[in-house]
Design a protein around this motif. Structure first.
Motif, PDB file in Angstrom:
ATOM      1  N   CYS A 100      -2.896 -42.109  13.324  1.00  0.00           N
ATOM      2  CA  CYS A 100      -3.522 -42.312  12.010  1.00  0.00           C
ATOM      3  C   CYS A 100      -4.122 -43.711  11.927  1.00  0.00           C
ATOM      4  N   SER A 101      -5.307 -43.794  11.364  1.00  0.00           N
ATOM      5  CA  SER A 101      -5.931 -45.097  11.151  1.00  0.00           C
ATOM      6  C   SER A 101      -5.361 -45.732   9.890  1.00  0.00           C
ATOM      7  N   GLU A 102      -5.606 -47.019   9.738  1.00  0.00           N
ATOM      8  CA  GLU A 102      -5.140 -47.734   8.552  1.00  0.00           C
ATOM      9  C   GLU A 102      -5.816 -47.190   7.298  1.00  0.00           C
ATOM     10  N   GLU A 103      -7.092 -46.817   7.417  1.00  0.00           N
ATOM     11  CA  GLU A 103      -7.825 -46.263   6.276  1.00  0.00           C
ATOM     12  C   GLU A 103      -7.227 -44.926   5.843  1.00  0.00           C
ATOM     13  N   GLU A 104      -6.851 -44.087   6.817  1.00  0.00           N
ATOM     14  CA  GLU A 104      -6.241 -42.799   6.486  1.00  0.00           C
ATOM     15  C   GLU A 104      -4.911 -42.994   5.764  1.00  0.00           C
ATOM     16  N   GLN A 106      -1.416 -51.771  19.942  1.00  0.00           N
ATOM     17  CA  GLN A 106      -0.909 -51.341  18.642  1.00  0.00           C
ATOM     18  C   GLN A 106       0.533 -50.897  18.780  1.00  0.00           C
ATOM     19  N   THR A 107       1.345 -51.271  17.798  1.00  0.00           N
ATOM     20  CA  THR A 107       2.744 -50.845  17.764  1.00  0.00           C
ATOM     21  C   THR A 107       2.896 -49.702  16.765  1.00  0.00           C
ATOM     22  N   ASN A 108       4.095 -49.213  16.602  1.00  0.00           N
ATOM     23  CA  ASN A 108       4.355 -48.168  15.616  1.00  0.00           C
ATOM     24  C   ASN A 108       4.841 -48.757  14.289  1.00  0.00           C
ATOM     25  N   ILE A 109       4.602 -50.057  14.081  1.00  0.00           N
ATOM     26  CA  ILE A 109       5.018 -50.759  12.859  1.00  0.00           C
ATOM     27  C   ILE A 109       3.796 -51.000  11.984  1.00  0.00           C
ATOM     28  N   VAL A 110       3.908 -50.639  10.713  1.00  0.00           N
ATOM     29  CA  VAL A 110       2.796 -50.792   9.771  1.00  0.00           C
ATOM     30  C   VAL A 110       3.297 -51.530   8.534  1.00  0.00           C
ATOM     31  N   VAL A 111       2.536 -52.551   8.117  1.00  0.00           N
ATOM     32  CA  VAL A 111       2.831 -53.274   6.879  1.00  0.00           C
ATOM     33  C   VAL A 111       1.982 -52.643   5.777  1.00  0.00           C
ATOM     34  N   LEU A 112       2.633 -52.163   4.736  1.00  0.00           N
ATOM     35  CA  LEU A 112       1.951 -51.515   3.616  1.00  0.00           C
ATOM     36  C   LEU A 112       2.012 -52.393   2.379  1.00  0.00           C
ATOM     37  N   THR A 113       0.918 -52.451   1.641  1.00  0.00           N
ATOM     38  CA  THR A 113       0.881 -53.129   0.347  1.00  0.00           C
ATOM     39  C   THR A 113       0.895 -52.051  -0.732  1.00  0.00           C
ATOM     40  N   PHE A 114       1.843 -52.153  -1.637  1.00  0.00           N
ATOM     41  CA  PHE A 114       2.009 -51.171  -2.707  1.00  0.00           C
ATOM     42  C   PHE A 114       1.520 -51.746  -4.028  1.00  0.00           C
ATOM     43  N   TYR A 115       1.000 -50.875  -4.874  1.00  0.00           N
ATOM     44  CA  TYR A 115       0.581 -51.296  -6.212  1.00  0.00           C
ATOM     45  C   TYR A 115       1.761 -51.160  -7.164  1.00  0.00           C
ATOM     46  N   SER A 116       2.781 -51.983  -6.916  1.00  0.00           N
ATOM     47  CA  SER A 116       3.956 -52.045  -7.781  1.00  0.00           C
ATOM     48  C   SER A 116       4.689 -53.346  -7.467  1.00  0.00           C
ATOM     49  N   PRO A 117       5.418 -53.901  -8.422  1.00  0.00           N
ATOM     50  CA  PRO A 117       6.123 -55.166  -8.173  1.00  0.00           C
ATOM     51  C   PRO A 117       7.191 -55.077  -7.091  1.00  0.00           C
ATOM     52  N   LYS A 118       7.752 -53.882  -6.858  1.00  0.00           N
ATOM     53  CA  LYS A 118       8.760 -53.686  -5.815  1.00  0.00           C
ATOM     54  C   LYS A 118       8.351 -52.492  -4.966  1.00  0.00           C
ATOM     55  N   ILE A 141       6.985 -49.962   7.489  1.00  0.00           N
ATOM     56  CA  ILE A 141       7.446 -48.660   7.973  1.00  0.00           C
ATOM     57  C   ILE A 141       7.293 -48.623   9.488  1.00  0.00           C
ATOM     58  N   ARG A 142       8.107 -47.787  10.131  1.00  0.00           N
ATOM     59  CA  ARG A 142       8.035 -47.582  11.587  1.00  0.00           C
ATOM     60  C   ARG A 142       8.009 -46.091  11.842  1.00  0.00           C
ATOM     61  N   HIS A 146      -3.195 -51.079   0.737  1.00  0.00           N
ATOM     62  CA  HIS A 146      -3.648 -51.675   2.001  1.00  0.00           C
ATOM     63  C   HIS A 146      -2.616 -51.360   3.081  1.00  0.00           C
ATOM     64  N   ALA A 147      -3.097 -51.154   4.298  1.00  0.00           N
ATOM     65  CA  ALA A 147      -2.214 -50.913   5.441  1.00  0.00           C
ATOM     66  C   ALA A 147      -2.699 -51.768   6.609  1.00  0.00           C
ATOM     67  N   ARG A 148      -1.752 -52.386   7.318  1.00  0.00           N
ATOM     68  CA  ARG A 148      -2.089 -53.211   8.477  1.00  0.00           C
ATOM     69  C   ARG A 148      -1.096 -52.913   9.583  1.00  0.00           C
ATOM     70  N   ARG A 149      -1.608 -52.418  10.693  1.00  0.00           N
ATOM     71  CA  ARG A 149      -0.760 -52.107  11.842  1.00  0.00           C
ATOM     72  C   ARG A 149      -0.490 -53.392  12.614  1.00  0.00           C
ATOM     73  N   ILE A 150       0.769 -53.604  12.993  1.00  0.00           N
ATOM     74  CA  ILE A 150       1.150 -54.777  13.773  1.00  0.00           C
ATOM     75  C   ILE A 150       0.702 -54.569  15.220  1.00  0.00           C
ATOM     76  N   LYS A 151       0.103 -55.597  15.792  1.00  0.00           N
ATOM     77  CA  LYS A 151      -0.343 -55.555  17.180  1.00  0.00           C
ATOM     78  C   LYS A 151       0.349 -56.667  17.955  1.00  0.00           C
ATOM     79  N   VAL A 152       0.649 -56.398  19.221  1.00  0.00           N
ATOM     80  CA  VAL A 152       1.245 -57.405  20.086  1.00  0.00           C
ATOM     81  C   VAL A 152       0.272 -57.704  21.216  1.00  0.00           C
ATOM     82  N   ARG A 153       0.354 -58.908  21.706  1.00  0.00           N
ATOM     83  CA  ARG A 153      -0.534 -59.340  22.773  1.00  0.00           C
ATOM     84  C   ARG A 153       0.183 -59.194  24.116  1.00  0.00           C
ATOM     85  N   ARG A 154      -0.447 -58.503  25.033  1.00  0.00           N
ATOM     86  CA  ARG A 154       0.042 -58.363  26.409  1.00  0.00           C
ATOM     87  C   ARG A 154      -1.069 -58.867  27.321  1.00  0.00           C
TER      88      ARG A 154
END
Length: 111
Positions: free
Chosen positions: A47-51, A75-87, A39-40, A61-69
C-alpha cells in the motif's frame, strides 16, 4: 485561542462570522488538534502512503519509515500516521486487519 469540549461547540463556533460587529475567521489549531501514532504490518507493504490516507479513517498523513543500507533506502513495515484527533486511537482497522497503534516518539534534534 479557544478550547472547546465537544464537536457541537466547535461547529457552532465555526459558523460565527462576526464578533461584536468585527469580522472574524475561525479555524482549528493545526498541531493541537492532531496526534501521531505508529503501526507495524507486513501486509501493508504494497500500500502506498496516499492509499493509507484515503482508506484509514481519521488519518490525515502517512509516512513510511525507511532505513539506509549503503546507498539504498529500503522501506520498512513501520508507518507513522497523523490522526485528526488530540490523541491517537489504540487500534485501527485496515481492511481485514486490526492493528495496534503505538505512541510516536520522535528522534531528538541534533545540533
Amino acid at each position: 485561542m479557544v478550547e472547546l469540549k465537544s464537536n457541537d461547540q466547535a461547529k457552532k463556533l465555526g459558523a460565527i462570522a462576526t464578533f461584536l460587529d468585527i469580522p472574524v475567521t475561525v479555524s482549528p489549531h493545526k498541531s493541537l488538534n492532531s496526534s501521531k501514532g505508529v503501526i507495524r504490518s507486513c501486509d501493508l507493504r504494497c500500500c502506498s502512503e496516499e492509499e493509507m490516507v484515503e482508506e484509514l479513517r481519521g488519518v490525515t498523513h502517512a509516512r513510511r519509515i525507511k532505513v539506509r543500507r549503503g546507498e539504498d533506502k529500503i522501506q520498512t513495515n513501520i508507518v507513522v500516521l497523523t490522526f485528526y484527533s488530540p490523541k491517537p486511537p489504540s487500534r485501527i482497522r485496515a481492511g481485514y486487519l486490526t492493528l495496534d497503534v503505538r505512541p510516536y516518539v520522535p528522534l531528538p534534534m541534533h545540533c
